[in-house]
Design an enzyme around this catalytic site. Structure first.
Site, PDB file in Angstrom:
ATOM      1  NE  ARG A 287      33.340  -5.797  66.545  1.00 15.29           N
ATOM      2  CZ  ARG A 287      32.412  -4.791  66.597  1.00 15.29           C
ATOM      3  NH1 ARG A 287      31.467  -4.708  67.380  1.00 15.29           N
ATOM      4  NH2 ARG A 287      32.621  -3.805  65.760  1.00 15.29           N
TER       5      ARG A 287
ATOM      6  NE  ARG B 255      34.452   6.808  70.115  1.00 15.94           N
ATOM      7  CZ  ARG B 255      35.809   6.432  69.774  1.00 15.94           C
ATOM      8  NH1 ARG B 255      36.637   7.416  69.737  1.00 15.94           N
ATOM      9  NH2 ARG B 255      36.203   5.202  69.204  1.00 15.94           N
ATOM     10  CB  ILE B 256      30.101   2.897  74.109  1.00 20.06           C
ATOM     11  CG1 ILE B 256      30.120   3.116  72.455  1.00 20.06           C
ATOM     12  CG2 ILE B 256      29.133   2.052  74.379  1.00 20.06           C
ATOM     13  CD1 ILE B 256      30.231   1.910  71.740  1.00 20.06           C
TER      14      ILE B 256
ATOM     15  CG  HIS C 212      26.800  -7.519  66.693  1.00 14.33           C
ATOM     16  ND1 HIS C 212      27.990  -8.042  66.373  1.00 14.33           N
ATOM     17  CD2 HIS C 212      26.979  -6.193  67.034  1.00 14.33           C
ATOM     18  CE1 HIS C 212      29.030  -7.061  66.569  1.00 14.33           C
ATOM     19  NE2 HIS C 212      28.221  -5.937  66.867  1.00 14.33           N
ATOM     20  CB  ILE C 213      20.821  -6.124  68.098  1.00 16.16           C
ATOM     21  CG1 ILE C 213      19.632  -5.463  67.297  1.00 16.16           C
ATOM     22  CG2 ILE C 213      20.255  -5.823  69.341  1.00 16.16           C
ATOM     23  CD1 ILE C 213      19.532  -6.128  66.045  1.00 16.16           C
TER      24      ILE C 213
ATOM     25  CD  GLU D 278      28.690 -11.543  66.579  1.00 12.93           C
ATOM     26  OE1 GLU D 278      28.436 -10.741  65.698  1.00 12.93           O
ATOM     27  OE2 GLU D 278      28.709 -11.210  67.614  1.00 12.93           O
TER      28      GLU D 278
HETATM   29  P1  NAP Z   1      36.611   3.787  72.596  1.00 10.69           P
HETATM   30  O1  NAP Z   1      36.169   5.221  72.724  1.00 10.69           O
HETATM   31  O2  NAP Z   1      38.000   3.440  71.938  1.00 10.69           O
HETATM   32  O3  NAP Z   1      36.539   3.275  74.026  1.00 10.69           O
HETATM   33  C1  NAP Z   1      37.470   1.980  74.159  1.00 10.69           C
HETATM   34  C2  NAP Z   1      38.039   2.022  75.599  1.00 10.69           C
HETATM   35  O4  NAP Z   1      38.809   0.726  75.986  1.00 10.69           O
HETATM   36  C3  NAP Z   1      39.200   2.903  75.895  1.00 10.69           C
HETATM   37  O5  NAP Z   1      38.640   3.503  76.941  1.00 10.69           O
HETATM   38  C4  NAP Z   1      40.414   2.235  76.080  1.00 10.69           C
HETATM   39  O6  NAP Z   1      41.088   2.877  76.861  1.00 10.69           O
HETATM   40  C5  NAP Z   1      39.897   0.767  76.455  1.00 10.69           C
HETATM   41  N1  NAP Z   1      40.929  -0.062  75.940  1.00 10.69           N
HETATM   42  C6  NAP Z   1      41.294  -0.311  74.858  1.00 10.69           C
HETATM   43  N2  NAP Z   1      42.160  -1.469  75.012  1.00 10.69           N
HETATM   44  C7  NAP Z   1      42.231  -1.958  76.498  1.00 10.69           C
HETATM   45  C8  NAP Z   1      42.947  -2.794  76.797  1.00 10.69           C
HETATM   46  N3  NAP Z   1      43.903  -3.732  76.515  1.00 10.69           N
HETATM   47  N4  NAP Z   1      42.648  -3.000  78.224  1.00 10.69           N
HETATM   48  C9  NAP Z   1      41.860  -2.283  79.047  1.00 10.69           C
HETATM   49  N5  NAP Z   1      41.314  -1.218  78.363  1.00 10.69           N
HETATM   50  C10 NAP Z   1      41.425  -1.267  77.070  1.00 10.69           C
HETATM   51  O7  NAP Z   1      35.660   2.764  71.732  1.00 10.69           O
HETATM   52  P2  NAP Z   1      34.196   2.868  71.842  1.00 10.69           P
HETATM   53  O8  NAP Z   1      33.515   3.690  70.688  1.00 10.69           O
HETATM   54  O9  NAP Z   1      33.430   3.005  73.302  1.00 10.69           O
HETATM   55  O10 NAP Z   1      33.683   1.351  71.168  1.00 10.69           O
HETATM   56  C11 NAP Z   1      34.024   0.317  71.834  1.00 10.69           C
HETATM   57  C12 NAP Z   1      33.673  -0.885  71.290  1.00 10.69           C
HETATM   58  O11 NAP Z   1      32.578  -1.359  71.401  1.00 10.69           O
HETATM   59  C13 NAP Z   1      34.084  -0.880  69.634  1.00 10.69           C
HETATM   60  O12 NAP Z   1      35.634  -1.109  69.549  1.00 10.69           O
HETATM   61  C14 NAP Z   1      33.331  -2.015  69.208  1.00 10.69           C
HETATM   62  O13 NAP Z   1      33.975  -3.339  69.102  1.00 10.69           O
HETATM   63  C15 NAP Z   1      32.069  -2.306  70.378  1.00 10.69           C
HETATM   64  N6  NAP Z   1      30.994  -1.791  69.956  1.00 10.69           N
HETATM   65  C16 NAP Z   1      29.824  -2.890  69.897  1.00 10.69           C
HETATM   66  C17 NAP Z   1      28.736  -2.663  69.167  1.00 10.69           C
HETATM   67  C18 NAP Z   1      27.564  -3.554  69.235  1.00 10.69           C
HETATM   68  O14 NAP Z   1      26.584  -3.336  68.622  1.00 10.69           O
HETATM   69  N7  NAP Z   1      27.476  -4.462  70.268  1.00 10.69           N
HETATM   70  C19 NAP Z   1      28.239  -1.200  68.821  1.00 10.69           C
HETATM   71  C20 NAP Z   1      29.206  -0.152  68.975  1.00 10.69           C
HETATM   72  C21 NAP Z   1      30.439  -0.783  69.338  1.00 10.69           C
HETATM   73  P3  NAP Z   1      42.742   2.950  76.869  1.00 10.69           P
HETATM   74  O15 NAP Z   1      43.049   3.095  75.485  1.00 10.69           O
HETATM   75  O16 NAP Z   1      43.252   3.746  77.942  1.00 10.69           O
HETATM   76  O17 NAP Z   1      42.825   1.435  77.247  1.00 10.69           O
END
Ligand code: NAP
Length: 327
Positions: free
Chosen positions: A241, A159-160, A289-290, A270
């Site tokens: 993360r 999604r992101i 972490h913002i 953190e």
């Molecule tokens: P998402 O829609 O679930 O996307 C995650 C992607 O990672 C999917 O495309 C998934 O594809 C891939 N993935 C998962 N496991 C994998 C692996 N072992 N190897 C390679 N690719 C893999 O999640 P999102 O909503 O984009 O969010 C992602 C993450 O961003 C969150 O879980 C969170 O930890 C982090 N985040 C950080 C902040 C911040 O403040 N910095 C804010 C929001 C989110 P496949 O399943 O096909 O592998």
């Protein structure tokens, strides 16, 4: 107080609108101390709670054992690596999160990290403010790296990642590579994204962005062998993360000039230790972490989390239940 309403505990402060929504349907108690709630206070508060609204608290066996009536846990975040999914499944506790509402906000920050690292924004800001900018200095010492039309490799194009792709490809004319466990045909069509192996992604990308969730499979997933395969001119960006990366390997890659720079929003521990070597590196942009933290998005996340909790407790449709716990 209405005894017919389920008791819920809000372990973090939430904006008035989200609290008002929760109070319509639930008997709400909230943590109103400064900073995160101490673990023991949280466990005590859960003795009779049916619902919990939280963000980083570990939802594990110990907590669930102390919360015999708990039916639903709603985290004000999209990441849910603090959920012990097996323990929650065993006890039939629903877990929800807040996808979608923060995608654009986090993507904006990732672009900010890419631009800041490549164009040395924070380093040069400090240079100007410290009065070191003088006439006659060799300009080349201040040169940076282009972001536009460079190549971007996203590990974890979900999604992101897609919102990052949209900005990078349509805004900056970047060439996009990605690596997931499975292909994302919509992103391939929309952004011309090329699905490649990790090796290829690392070898081709001027910017490597890590955006996978933290899971047992991605813990310290990005390590020395990956930094070794990156271009020496490339930048590493992490907004997923901190624990998805072997931080010692990252420090070594930066210290030895194996990669050019980094942009980080997240760290293994953190808040990051003030004496951490990453903080002393001018080619590393460090944020606290913002990623999702704009006032509007945090309001939207809190409201989504409140709606998730109410829907889960009432058995209504529409809660964003994390995929591993969907029935
Ligand atoms: P998402 O829609 O679930 O996307 C995650 C992607 O990672 C999917 O495309 C998934 O594809 C891939 N993935 C998962 N496991 C994998 C692996 N072992 N190897 C390679 N690719 C893999 O999640 P999102 O909503 O984009 O969010 C992602 C993450 O961003 C969150 O879980 C969170 O930890 C982090 N985040 C950080 C902040 C911040 O403040 N910095 C804010 C929001 C989110 P496949 O399943 O096909 O592998």
């Amino acid at each position: 107080m209405d005894h017919g309403k389920p008791k819920v505990f809000a372990a973090k402060r939430i904006p008035p609108e989200a609290l008002a929504y929760l109070e319509q349907y639930c008997d709400v108690r909230s943590w109103d101390g400064d900073g995160p709630i101490p673990r023991e206070r949280l466990l005590a508060a859960l003795a009779d709670a049916e619902g919990l609204l939280t963000s980083g608290d570990a939802i594990d066996d110990e907590l669930l054992a102390r919360a015999p009536k708990l039916r639903a846990v709603s985290t004000v975040s999209v990441g849910y690596n603090h959920f012990d999914l097996d323990a929650m499944r065993r006890r039939g506790v629903v877990g929800t999160h807040t996808p979608y509402v923060l995608d654009d906000t986090v993507a904006d920050l990732v672009l900010a990290l890419m631009l800041s690292a490549a164009r040395r924004v924070t380093e040069l800001d400090a240079y100007v403010k410290s009065g070191r900018w003088e006439r006659g200095q060799p300009e080349a010492a201040l040169f940076g790296t282009d972001v536009h039309h460079a190549s971007l490799g996203i590990v974890g194009l979900g999604r992101i990642g897609e919102r990052i792709a949209q900005r990078a490809v349509h805004g900056f004319g970047m060439k996009l590579y990605y690596h997931n466990r499975s292909r994302n045909p919509e992103a391939e069509e929309r952004y011309g994204a090329q699905y490649v192996s990790m090796d290829e992604l690392l070898g081709e990308s001027d910017f490597v962005v890590l955006m996978t969730p933290l899971t047992p499979k991605t813990e310290r997933f990005f390590r020395k062998e990956h930094f070794d395969r990156m271009k020496p001119s490339a930048f590493f960006i992490n907004a997923s993360r901190g624990r998805t990366v072997d931080e010692n390997a990252l420090v070594e890659a930066l210290a030895t000039g194996r990669i050019r720079g980094a942009g980080l929003d997240v760290y293994e521990v953190e808040p990051v230790d003030p004496s951490h070597p990453l903080l002393a590196m001018p080619n590393v942009v460090t944020l606290p972490h913002i990623g999702s933290a704009t006032a509007q998005t945090r309001r939207d996340m809190a409201l989504t989390a409140a709606r998730n909790l109410v829907a889960s407790l009432r058995g209504d449709e529409g809660a964003y239940v994390v995929k591993e716990l969907r029935s």
